[in-house]
Design a protein around this motif. Structure first.
Motif, PDB file in Angstrom:
ATOM      1  N   ARG A  93     -15.318   2.395  -2.552  1.00 32.95           N
ATOM      2  CA  ARG A  93     -14.044   2.577  -3.264  1.00 32.95           C
ATOM      3  C   ARG A  93     -14.012   3.948  -3.937  1.00 32.95           C
ATOM      4  NH1 ARG A  93     -11.193  -1.642  -2.702  1.00 32.95           N
ATOM      5  NH2 ARG A  93     -12.124  -3.716  -2.534  1.00 32.95           N
TER       6      ARG A  93
ATOM      7  N   GLU B  44     -11.394   1.953   2.270  1.00 33.03           N
ATOM      8  CA  GLU B  44     -10.973   0.854   1.392  1.00 33.03           C
ATOM      9  C   GLU B  44     -11.120  -0.497   2.087  1.00 33.03           C
ATOM     10  OE1 GLU B  44      -7.715   3.435  -1.192  1.00 33.03           O
ATOM     11  OE2 GLU B  44      -7.102   2.307   0.573  1.00 33.03           O
ATOM     12  N   GLN B  45     -10.800  -0.536   3.375  1.00 32.55           N
ATOM     13  CA  GLN B  45     -10.964  -1.782   4.121  1.00 32.55           C
ATOM     14  C   GLN B  45     -12.439  -2.164   4.213  1.00 32.55           C
ATOM     15  OE1 GLN B  45      -8.469  -3.960   5.414  1.00 32.55           O
ATOM     16  NE2 GLN B  45     -10.343  -5.179   5.397  1.00 32.55           N
ATOM     17  N   ARG B  46     -13.285  -1.174   4.442  1.00 28.34           N
ATOM     18  CA  ARG B  46     -14.722  -1.451   4.477  1.00 28.34           C
ATOM     19  C   ARG B  46     -15.218  -1.921   3.116  1.00 28.34           C
ATOM     20  NH1 ARG B  46     -18.549   2.816   6.026  1.00 28.34           N
ATOM     21  NH2 ARG B  46     -19.968   1.060   5.789  1.00 28.34           N
ATOM     22  N   ALA B  47     -14.674  -1.371   2.046  1.00 28.91           N
ATOM     23  CA  ALA B  47     -15.054  -1.821   0.706  1.00 28.91           C
ATOM     24  C   ALA B  47     -14.657  -3.274   0.498  1.00 28.91           C
ATOM     25  CB  ALA B  47     -14.406  -0.933  -0.348  1.00 28.91           C
ATOM     26  N   ASP B  48     -13.462  -3.646   0.978  1.00 25.69           N
ATOM     27  CA  ASP B  48     -13.023  -5.044   0.886  1.00 25.69           C
ATOM     28  C   ASP B  48     -13.958  -5.960   1.672  1.00 25.69           C
ATOM     29  OD1 ASP B  48     -10.861  -4.295  -0.653  1.00 25.69           O
ATOM     30  OD2 ASP B  48      -9.426  -4.306   1.015  1.00 25.69           O
ATOM     31  N   ASP B  49     -14.382  -5.486   2.841  1.00 28.92           N
ATOM     32  CA  ASP B  49     -15.218  -6.314   3.717  1.00 28.92           C
ATOM     33  C   ASP B  49     -16.646  -6.463   3.200  1.00 28.92           C
ATOM     34  OD1 ASP B  49     -13.038  -6.543   5.385  1.00 28.92           O
ATOM     35  OD2 ASP B  49     -13.718  -5.001   6.787  1.00 28.92           O
ATOM     36  N   THR B  50     -17.151  -5.430   2.530  1.00 27.55           N
ATOM     37  CA  THR B  50     -18.562  -5.415   2.135  1.00 27.55           C
ATOM     38  C   THR B  50     -18.799  -5.607   0.640  1.00 27.55           C
ATOM     39  OG1 THR B  50     -18.580  -3.010   1.820  1.00 27.55           O
ATOM     40  CG2 THR B  50     -19.086  -3.838   4.040  1.00 27.55           C
ATOM     41  N   GLY B  51     -17.749  -5.391  -0.172  1.00 28.83           N
ATOM     42  CA  GLY B  51     -17.919  -5.474  -1.618  1.00 28.83           C
ATOM     43  C   GLY B  51     -18.626  -4.277  -2.224  1.00 28.83           C
ATOM     44  N   ARG B  52     -18.785  -3.208  -1.476  1.00 32.23           N
ATOM     45  CA  ARG B  52     -19.498  -2.020  -1.966  1.00 32.23           C
ATOM     46  C   ARG B  52     -18.597  -1.154  -2.839  1.00 32.23           C
ATOM     47  NH1 ARG B  52     -22.255   0.877   3.071  1.00 32.23           N
ATOM     48  NH2 ARG B  52     -22.246   2.543   1.504  1.00 32.23           N
ATOM     49  N   ALA B  53     -18.951  -1.012  -4.101  1.00 30.25           N
ATOM     50  CA  ALA B  53     -18.155  -0.228  -5.041  1.00 30.25           C
ATOM     51  C   ALA B  53     -18.169   1.257  -4.700  1.00 30.25           C
ATOM     52  CB  ALA B  53     -18.661  -0.449  -6.460  1.00 30.25           C
TER      53      ALA B  53
END
Length: 243
Positions: free
Chosen positions: A225, A213-222
């Motif tokens: 999530r 989830e943190q990586r999704a926040d950092d990269t915007g990759r759906a």
């Protein structure tokens, strides 16, 4: 010189250049290379040889020939010999790298208690190299860090027994999975119960979900999530099996 992108580089660009692999280095790279040197020095030659950095600052590793099971996962991956050989290799890696377990600094990921060995932290089909249907290598040690043996074994079980929801249509039936988990534990050679491994697996998945989830926040990759959501659902399911 032969130069191609390699599949499976989820976090960084990974390229094969001749008989080497080049990938983005990080602050953890010196510690990972130290681990690889220790493993190879103890006779675990199924891991890449560290060859330093190239002129672009990328880490350079020896290329391990063979086949890596990327998604969608092939049917041959689920052969019981692959399950047993993967666990046996993990045990050799743990035993050989154990002298570094007291080194807490320099790793990308935090340690987990009780520290017993250096965990790979991502032992899964996409990091196993198979040669003629047999496990012949383990790659991608970037996320290695000190931790308990069962932390690594539980994640291998999640991916290879498997308990992961997206294992695919050719994965073994649910009715076979506890038997396959027992085979994995026996091949590793420690007296863990299935319930112990499943309980640690659930904790591992909860941590992985938060990390993803943190990586999704950092990269915007759906897609990250979606992966995190799967890990959380799978954690609830395997914890129920443990009780």
């Amino acid at each position: 010189m032969h130069d191609e992108a390699l599949a499976g580089g989820n976090s960084t660009d990974v390229r094969r250049v001749g008989e080497t692999v080049r990938r983005t280095s990080g602050p953890w790279t010196p510690r990972v290379h130290e681990l690889l040197r220790v493993l190879r020095g103890e006779g675990v030659l199924e891991v890449p040889e560290p060859l330093g950095l190239d002129e672009s600052g990328r880490e350079v590793l020896s290329y391990l020939p063979g086949e890596v099971a990327n998604y969608p996962l092939p049917g041959w991956l689920w052969h019981r010999s692959v399950l047993a050989e993967s666990a046996a290799m993990l045990r050799r890696v743990h035993d050989a790298g154990a002298p570094l377990a007291g080194v807490r600094d320099g790793w990308q990921l935090p340690s987990h208690e009780p520290v017993e060995v250096i965990c790979h932290n991502d032992v899964a089909p996409y990091n196993l190299v198979l040669v003629d249907g047999h496990v012949g290598g383990l790659i991608d040690f970037d996320t290695a860090s000190p931790g308990p043996r069962i932390w690594d074994l539980a994640y291998l079980a999640y991916r290879l027994v498997p308990f992961v929801a997206d294992a695919g249509a050719e994965a073994p039936a649910e009715s076979e999975r506890i038997e396959r988990l027992n085979l994995l534990i026996a091949a590793y050679g420690m007296d863990y119960s299935p319930a112990e491994v499943l309980t640690v697996m659930a904790a591992r998945l909860e941590e992985l979900a938060a990390f993803t989830e943190q990586r999704a926040d950092d990269t915007g990759r759906a897609d990250l999530r979606e992966h995190a959501a799967m890990y959380r659902v799978d954690a609830v399911r395997v914890l129920a099996l443990a009780s």
